[in-house]
Scaffold this active site. Structure first.
Site, mmCIF file in Angstrom:
data_model
loop_
_atom_site.group_PDB
_atom_site.id
_atom_site.type_symbol
_atom_site.label_atom_id
_atom_site.label_comp_id
_atom_site.label_asym_id
_atom_site.label_seq_id
_atom_site.Cartn_x
_atom_site.Cartn_y
_atom_site.Cartn_z
ATOM 1 N N ALA A 123 32.648 -82.225 12.269
ATOM 2 C CA ALA A 123 32.021 -81.019 12.814
ATOM 3 C C ALA A 123 31.317 -81.360 14.120
ATOM 4 C CB ALA A 123 31.049 -80.433 11.800
ATOM 5 N N SER A 131 33.655 -78.219 25.340
ATOM 6 C CA SER A 131 33.928 -79.490 26.006
ATOM 7 C C SER A 131 32.666 -80.306 26.261
ATOM 8 C CB SER A 131 34.660 -79.233 27.332
ATOM 9 O OG SER A 131 35.907 -78.606 27.106
ATOM 10 N N SER A 157 38.192 -77.928 11.790
ATOM 11 C CA SER A 157 39.384 -78.125 10.959
ATOM 12 C C SER A 157 38.971 -78.505 9.541
ATOM 13 C CB SER A 157 40.267 -79.224 11.550
ATOM 14 O OG SER A 157 40.723 -78.853 12.835
ATOM 15 N N ASP A 241 39.069 -91.628 21.535
ATOM 16 C CA ASP A 241 40.203 -92.428 22.022
ATOM 17 C C ASP A 241 41.322 -92.452 20.985
ATOM 18 O OD1 ASP A 241 39.042 -93.102 24.462
ATOM 19 O OD2 ASP A 241 38.019 -94.840 23.635
ATOM 20 N N ARG A 269 75.699 -71.240 19.027
ATOM 21 C CA ARG A 269 75.704 -69.940 19.673
ATOM 22 C C ARG A 269 76.809 -69.862 20.728
ATOM 23 N NH1 ARG A 269 74.940 -64.500 19.817
ATOM 24 N NH2 ARG A 269 73.885 -63.798 21.718
ATOM 25 N N GLN A 338 63.709 -70.142 25.517
ATOM 26 C CA GLN A 338 64.619 -69.614 26.541
ATOM 27 C C GLN A 338 66.077 -69.849 26.148
ATOM 28 O OE1 GLN A 338 63.271 -67.977 29.004
ATOM 29 N NE2 GLN A 338 65.115 -67.453 30.146
ATOM 30 N N GLU A 365 40.388 -81.515 20.899
ATOM 31 C CA GLU A 365 40.090 -82.917 21.234
ATOM 32 C C GLU A 365 39.946 -83.133 22.742
ATOM 33 O OE1 GLU A 365 39.484 -85.213 18.545
ATOM 34 O OE2 GLU A 365 39.461 -83.157 17.811
ATOM 35 N N THR A 367 40.085 -80.486 26.398
ATOM 36 C CA THR A 367 41.095 -79.712 27.106
ATOM 37 C C THR A 367 41.838 -80.553 28.143
ATOM 38 O OG1 THR A 367 39.535 -79.034 28.826
ATOM 39 C CG2 THR A 367 39.693 -77.619 26.860
ATOM 40 N N GLU A 369 41.928 -80.079 31.237
ATOM 41 C CA GLU A 369 41.051 -80.300 32.386
ATOM 42 C C GLU A 369 40.083 -81.462 32.138
ATOM 43 O OE1 GLU A 369 42.961 -76.531 32.477
ATOM 44 O OE2 GLU A 369 41.656 -77.362 30.922
#
Length: 384
Positions: A123, A131, A157, A241, A269, A338, A365, A367, A369
């Site tokens: 938690a 973040s 989770s 890590d 297909r 696609q 875990e 983002t 960024e």
């Protein structure tokens, strides 16, 4: 330099793939649509010794290293990311006990997880703190020989199915330095004042359990402190890590699962009198997809090796692996849809689910960024 898996790892891979084919794939859509936790599959996984992969042998676990665990994660997520998450994250947070816990904590908490009798969670995030881990406000105050925990945690989770959680708390608010004063406290879910509210309506990994946790004067004994008081933030960063390498393996599995289904569909297909896989446009998509997956897998394996060997580049590699593999997962899943065309837009085909599931690997875990920030910081400080 040897890129070959050991015979033990090949056998592990084979066993996991067979379990995934028999137990996960046939029911994956059902668990996704109904957003239900796969208790029955968890029981079967426990019978086959598939839980507690990273828990040491002496505490009932499999004793896998980070590369072994990465192989396991890829196989489970290639079958279905939602159920795969449940199977590979039932011990989430136990890393803190393995690394920093007392012998008494290890003996009490680790065996039940490895045997499938208990589920664990970590938690960390809060409603207003994602973040920026250093801004968590959940507190744990000492009262005699107990800790009193108050606060909220979000996006946790195993939130409603977990039996105990490692909770990142502010224990020393007057400590100097932004990253000091945090500690990790073990909180059992049957404690008075603990509440978990399930979060539904998620975009992806819908079989997994996610919740908001509420701590209202939850009292736990002082021996529930994990590691050193005031060092919880540092302990958490080291934990990332390993978990970020795990997310990279998840992303590789998602990408592989989507690509394999797209390849199979392209061979079946037909348009204009022949399989669409014979058209160069589709062939180029598939060639790029599988090439990107292999590159992501190799980076993930290198990150796993660096974690196990405590290599000085492990933080950089873990962030590189997560950032790149998650990008590959999203791109490959998009191309898989696609290739399926209109059929890929409905849940008659698995790629629709993989497309939704892929996105989370760019968020939890840390983002995308944040990963780029870490990579840049490490390069400026240490080089590569």
């Amino acid at each position: 330099m040897d890129f070959e898996l050991s015979e033990e790892q090949k056998q592990l891979q084979k066993m996991l793939r067979e379990f995934a084919e028999e137990e996960i794939k046939p029911v994956a859509t059902e668990y996704d649509v109904e957003e239900k936790y796969p208790h029955e599959i968890m029981d079967k996984a426990a019978e086959n010794g598939l839980l507690g992969a990273g828990i040491p042998l002496e505490y009932g676990g499999a004793g896998y290293d980070t590369l072994d665990t990465s192989i396991m994660v890829e196989e489970m997520f290639a079958a279905d990311p939602g159920i795969g998450f449940c199977l590979t994250a039932s011990a989430f947070g136990s890393e803190a006990i393995v690394e920093y816990g007392t012998e008494e904590q290890k003996e009490e908490y680790l065996p039940p997880i490895a045997e499938g009798e208990a589920v664990m969670g970590a938690a960390i995030s809060e409603p207003d703190t994602g973040s920026d881990v250093s801004s968590v406000s959940t507190s744990a105050e000492k009262d005699g020989d107990e800790w009193v925990v108050n606060g909220n945690k979000m996006w946790i989770s195993n939130g409603t199915v977990g039996d105990y959680f490692v909770v990142l708390c502010q224990t020393d608010p007057e400590a100097e330095g932004r990253y000091n004063g945090f500690s990790q406290i073990l909180v059992e879910s049957d404690r008075d004042g603990f509440k978990a509210d399930k979060i539904t309506g998620k975009l992806g990994i819908r079989a997994s359990d996610t919740a908001e946790l509420i701590f209202d004067d939850v009292r736990v004994p002082e021996e529930n402190l994990v590691g050193t008081r005031g060092m919880g933030f540092l302990q958490q960063m080291q934990f990332f890590d390993e978990t970020r390498t795990g997310v990279a393996a998840q992303a590789v599995g998602i990408a592989r699962g989507a690509a394999e289904r797209a390849l199979e569909y392209s061979q079946q297909r037909e348009q204009f009198g022949r399989p669409i896989g014979e058209f160069q446009a589709i062939q180029h998509k598939l060639s790029e997809m599988f090439t990107d997956i292999e590159a992501a897998r190799m980076l993930t394996y290198k990150s796993a090796w660096s974690v196990s060997n405590k290599d000085e580049q492990l933080t950089t590699l873990a962030s590189m692996a997560k950032e790149y593999a998650s990008r590959v997962a999203v791109d490959v899943a998009n191309e898989a849809v696609q290739i399926h065309g209109g059929s890929g837009y409905v849940n008659d085909f698995d790629v629709e689910r993989f497309y939704r599931d892929a996105k989370i690997t760019q968020i939890y875990e840390g983002t995308t960024e944040i990963q780029k920030n870490i990579i840049a910081r490490e390069l400026q400080g240490k080089g590569f």
